[in-house]
Motif scaffolding. Sequence first.
Motif, PDB file in Angstrom:
ATOM      1  N   LEU A 254      11.668  -2.243   5.583  1.00 54.36           N
ATOM      2  CA  LEU A 254      11.532  -3.654   5.710  1.00 54.36           C
ATOM      3  C   LEU A 254      12.516  -4.457   5.045  1.00 54.36           C
ATOM      4  N   PHE A 255      13.294  -3.920   4.237  1.00 54.95           N
ATOM      5  CA  PHE A 255      14.389  -4.575   3.681  1.00 54.95           C
ATOM      6  C   PHE A 255      15.590  -3.662   3.710  1.00 54.95           C
ATOM      7  N   ASP A 256      15.627  -2.671   4.617  1.00 56.23           N
ATOM      8  CA  ASP A 256      16.887  -2.030   4.862  1.00 56.23           C
ATOM      9  C   ASP A 256      17.406  -1.161   3.735  1.00 56.23           C
ATOM     10  N   TYR A 257      16.247  -0.437   3.048  1.00 63.00           N
ATOM     11  CA  TYR A 257      16.858   0.310   1.872  1.00 63.00           C
ATOM     12  C   TYR A 257      17.630   1.326   2.253  1.00 63.00           C
ATOM     13  N   ASN A 258      18.365   1.755   1.641  1.00 65.05           N
ATOM     14  CA  ASN A 258      19.593   2.880   2.317  1.00 65.05           C
ATOM     15  C   ASN A 258      20.171   3.620   1.133  1.00 65.05           C
ATOM     16  N   GLU A 259      21.090   4.434   1.412  1.00 65.64           N
ATOM     17  CA  GLU A 259      21.566   5.685   0.334  1.00 65.64           C
ATOM     18  C   GLU A 259      22.556   4.941  -0.701  1.00 65.64           C
ATOM     19  N   LYS A 260      22.885   3.733  -0.513  1.00 66.31           N
ATOM     20  CA  LYS A 260      23.585   3.120  -1.301  1.00 66.31           C
ATOM     21  C   LYS A 260      22.742   2.291  -2.418  1.00 66.31           C
ATOM     22  N   ASP A 261      21.549   2.269  -2.135  1.00 68.58           N
ATOM     23  CA  ASP A 261      20.792   1.410  -2.973  1.00 68.58           C
ATOM     24  C   ASP A 261      20.183   2.265  -4.348  1.00 68.58           C
ATOM     25  N   VAL A 262      19.799   1.566  -5.264  1.00 67.89           N
ATOM     26  CA  VAL A 262      19.432   2.167  -6.699  1.00 67.89           C
ATOM     27  C   VAL A 262      18.262   1.382  -7.159  1.00 67.89           C
ATOM     28  N   VAL A 263      17.109   2.106  -7.130  1.00 66.46           N
ATOM     29  CA  VAL A 263      15.736   1.281  -7.484  1.00 66.46           C
ATOM     30  C   VAL A 263      15.425   1.888  -8.827  1.00 66.46           C
ATOM     31  N   TYR A 264      14.852   0.899  -9.854  1.00 69.29           N
ATOM     32  CA  TYR A 264      14.545   0.837 -11.002  1.00 69.29           C
ATOM     33  C   TYR A 264      13.065   1.223 -11.194  1.00 69.29           C
ATOM     34  N   VAL A 265      12.645   2.191 -11.833  1.00 74.35           N
ATOM     35  CA  VAL A 265      11.129   2.720 -11.955  1.00 74.35           C
ATOM     36  C   VAL A 265      10.648   2.525 -13.165  1.00 74.35           C
ATOM     37  N   VAL A 266       9.821   1.666 -13.749  1.00 73.66           N
ATOM     38  CA  VAL A 266       9.560   1.606 -14.760  1.00 73.66           C
ATOM     39  C   VAL A 266       7.793   1.597 -15.080  1.00 73.66           C
ATOM     40  N   THR A 267       7.159   1.578 -13.707  1.00 77.31           N
ATOM     41  CA  THR A 267       5.787   1.839 -13.581  1.00 77.31           C
ATOM     42  C   THR A 267       5.417   3.407 -13.526  1.00 77.31           C
ATOM     43  N   PRO A 268       4.326   3.688 -13.845  1.00 77.11           N
ATOM     44  CA  PRO A 268       3.966   5.175 -14.012  1.00 77.11           C
ATOM     45  C   PRO A 268       4.238   5.791 -12.699  1.00 77.11           C
ATOM     46  N   LEU A 269       4.868   7.150 -12.481  1.00 76.19           N
ATOM     47  CA  LEU A 269       5.004   7.815 -11.260  1.00 76.19           C
ATOM     48  C   LEU A 269       3.645   8.510 -10.851  1.00 76.19           C
ATOM     49  N   TYR A 270       2.572   8.408 -11.723  1.00 70.60           N
ATOM     50  CA  TYR A 270       1.275   8.884 -11.047  1.00 70.60           C
ATOM     51  C   TYR A 270       0.833   7.607 -10.407  1.00 70.60           C
ATOM     52  N   HIS A 271       1.172   6.502 -10.307  1.00 65.42           N
ATOM     53  CA  HIS A 271       0.564   5.257  -9.475  1.00 65.42           C
ATOM     54  C   HIS A 271       1.267   5.554  -8.186  1.00 65.42           C
ATOM     55  N   SER A 272       0.748   4.931  -7.292  1.00 70.19           N
ATOM     56  CA  SER A 272       1.123   4.885  -5.773  1.00 70.19           C
ATOM     57  C   SER A 272       2.422   3.792  -5.812  1.00 70.19           C
ATOM     58  N   ALA A 273       2.349   2.578  -6.585  1.00 66.67           N
ATOM     59  CA  ALA A 273       3.507   1.682  -6.832  1.00 66.67           C
ATOM     60  C   ALA A 273       4.789   2.717  -6.960  1.00 66.67           C
ATOM     61  N   ALA A 274       5.047   3.398  -7.873  1.00 66.29           N
ATOM     62  CA  ALA A 274       6.046   4.122  -7.992  1.00 66.29           C
ATOM     63  C   ALA A 274       6.235   5.286  -7.356  1.00 66.29           C
ATOM     64  N   ALA A 275       5.018   5.902  -6.941  1.00 68.89           N
ATOM     65  CA  ALA A 275       5.462   7.324  -6.370  1.00 68.89           C
ATOM     66  C   ALA A 275       5.586   7.207  -4.863  1.00 68.89           C
ATOM     67  N   THR A 276       4.706   6.293  -4.159  1.00 71.77           N
ATOM     68  CA  THR A 276       4.986   6.120  -2.716  1.00 71.77           C
ATOM     69  C   THR A 276       5.904   5.203  -2.217  1.00 71.77           C
ATOM     70  N   ASN A 277       6.307   4.285  -3.182  1.00 72.23           N
ATOM     71  CA  ASN A 277       7.080   3.222  -2.935  1.00 72.23           C
ATOM     72  C   ASN A 277       8.529   3.818  -3.334  1.00 72.23           C
ATOM     73  N   CYS A 278       8.697   3.988  -4.359  1.00 75.37           N
ATOM     74  CA  CYS A 278      10.167   4.230  -4.897  1.00 75.37           C
ATOM     75  C   CYS A 278      10.578   5.460  -4.583  1.00 75.37           C
ATOM     76  N   PHE A 279       9.774   6.623  -5.116  1.00 80.94           N
ATOM     77  CA  PHE A 279      10.179   7.997  -5.300  1.00 80.94           C
ATOM     78  C   PHE A 279      10.069   8.557  -3.485  1.00 80.94           C
ATOM     79  N   PHE A 280       9.155   8.341  -2.908  1.00 75.84           N
ATOM     80  CA  PHE A 280       9.349   8.779  -1.398  1.00 75.84           C
ATOM     81  C   PHE A 280      10.252   8.017  -0.613  1.00 75.84           C
ATOM     82  N   ASN A 281      10.274   6.492  -0.813  1.00 75.13           N
ATOM     83  CA  ASN A 281      11.459   5.942   0.035  1.00 75.13           C
ATOM     84  C   ASN A 281      12.722   6.441  -0.461  1.00 75.13           C
TER      85      ASN A 281
END
Length: 629
Positions: A254-281
Amino acid sequence: MPGKRDIALGTAAGVTGAALVAWRTLFPYIVDDIKTYGPMIKTTIKIVKGMKNAEYLVDVFERQVAKHPKKIFLIFEDKSYSFEFVNEMANKVANIAMSWNLQLNDIVATVIYNEPAFVWTFLGLQKIGLADAFINYHLTSKPLLHSLKVSEAKVIIVGAGDELLESMLAIHDGLQGTPIYVQGKSQSELPFGFMSMEDMMLRATPVNICKLIRSKVTDTTPMCFIYTSGTTGLPKPAIINQAKGIATSKMYSLFDYNEKDVVYVVTPLYHSAAATNCFFNSIDTGATMVIRKKFSASHFWEDIRKHNVTVIQYIGELLRYVVAVPKSPLDGVHNVRIAYGNGLRPDIWKEFQSRFKIPWIMEMFGATEGTSAIVNTTNKIGAIGRLSPLSNFMIAVGFPTVRLIKYDPIEDAPLRDKNGRCIPIKPGEQGLFISPIPDTHSGFYKGPKQMDEKKILRDVFEKGDFFFSFGDLMFLDTDYYVYFRDRVGDTFRWKGENVSTREVCDVLSTLDFIHDVNVYGVHVAGTEGRAGMAAIALNDKDSDVTSDMLSAVYRKCHHELPAYARPVFLRFQRDFIVTQTMKHRKVELVREGFDPFKITDPLYYIDNKNKTYSSLTTSNAGQLLLSRL
């Protein structure tokens, strides 16, 4: 003197401008519709392509490893981990798991903090077709034991950390001999009944696993289980199958996330917010993920600047703490191009975006077990997306979009017309949020199918159709923007977590002086979500509330409920109001909240300092509000 070419260009520009004005006159929302549906169509095309080619997440990860092995995939506590290194660690996990003689689709439960081991443990299990049950590492006692047992895990992996080990020790007898492997400790450091994953990792070889081992994995094969609270009380494992893994891993398109991006993850990885969004993408695009073990508002921007973060994943409660940090001349110094998340209050949105100079905030709304989501791609403050008349065209051509239907809050059910069909809302109205269920659906939760049925609406718009009900009410404004209003039914959100009213009721109901309990969420000014409140009816309606009762309620909640689920307020009533179907009425209770100026019933608030519930009065209510609880 202008030449013929200049005159022609000027004429063309004028015609184009006039045409644009005409379009905006005829279709005043065309610009916002293009900004909304353009990215959605592009993302959907990628999802469809991924489904068609069966691009399962672990296969995409291995492709990223082959493409750029030395590229940094994870950053944790100032250490960098390449795709190649993470793959080697995942291979070790896979080779160890092979020795357990598990079958395809068997489940391994993992209780691991936010750290790289969470990532490579999950990927290692995926390499041999095992599903990973993500267990909330904050849980202890009964909720932890329940989460592990309901997963039906054949093996449990516990991450590094003394507190995790202590929590497991406390429930060990209830696990009935399920093998437990512990990371971060050698065998000599572990108590009887626990095995060292650390020793096994040191001995394991990092050789790649043959893909034939997982050749029978399909779209409906579970890849992981992410727990969510709901109407049955204790945490429920929501099924994330391979198809859903593909779909969620494309959402950042949706916002052209690509290999040059760096995402900051501070919510728990057991949550969908961090897992399916940050991790999987990040796997899907080959981007870099900065993982922090625990959120820190004071280190938030320091980390972002240090690691050149470009994407922030948030939940609303998190950004409220960030805004509360004292201002700094460096507030706007960073490379962040977008903040993506959910639950951001409009006032915090404005301050966060303005103060920290965030170009784009993309607010979304979905559910872990849901079948679709809605996203605000236009920077409209406070909105979670839009459903304009163009959505009707999208529906007509088969585009899977969410819908809003009229809802009866008294009967806790959708309103239906004389033909038994649900009624779409109009601009200016509030409605229930639903979405179509795809062919790849393999169940919402692991467990009895009755749990799934509670989430399914049938014969919604035509006979035989069926939709997923989110259990949330949304408002559609006259510009076709959608705004979250409230949760319905048996859950509400507090401190960034879903609270099950049934779970709280079940705990309080075991106290011998309580006759009935009605739990609901109430709004507290200046906070996110809803604070838990329990209306209690005593066995003896004429008896007074005693200090012993209040202490007993406090002890019970402290021992059996996570901190976020403990009622903040208590209200003692003589009689409960019920609907015609004998359901507890909450509408009036929610409206009255905990206001001692309106309520004559005895009111109490949680007093952690004195380990009890203390009286809430007109004289101390204001002070409590100022403290934000």
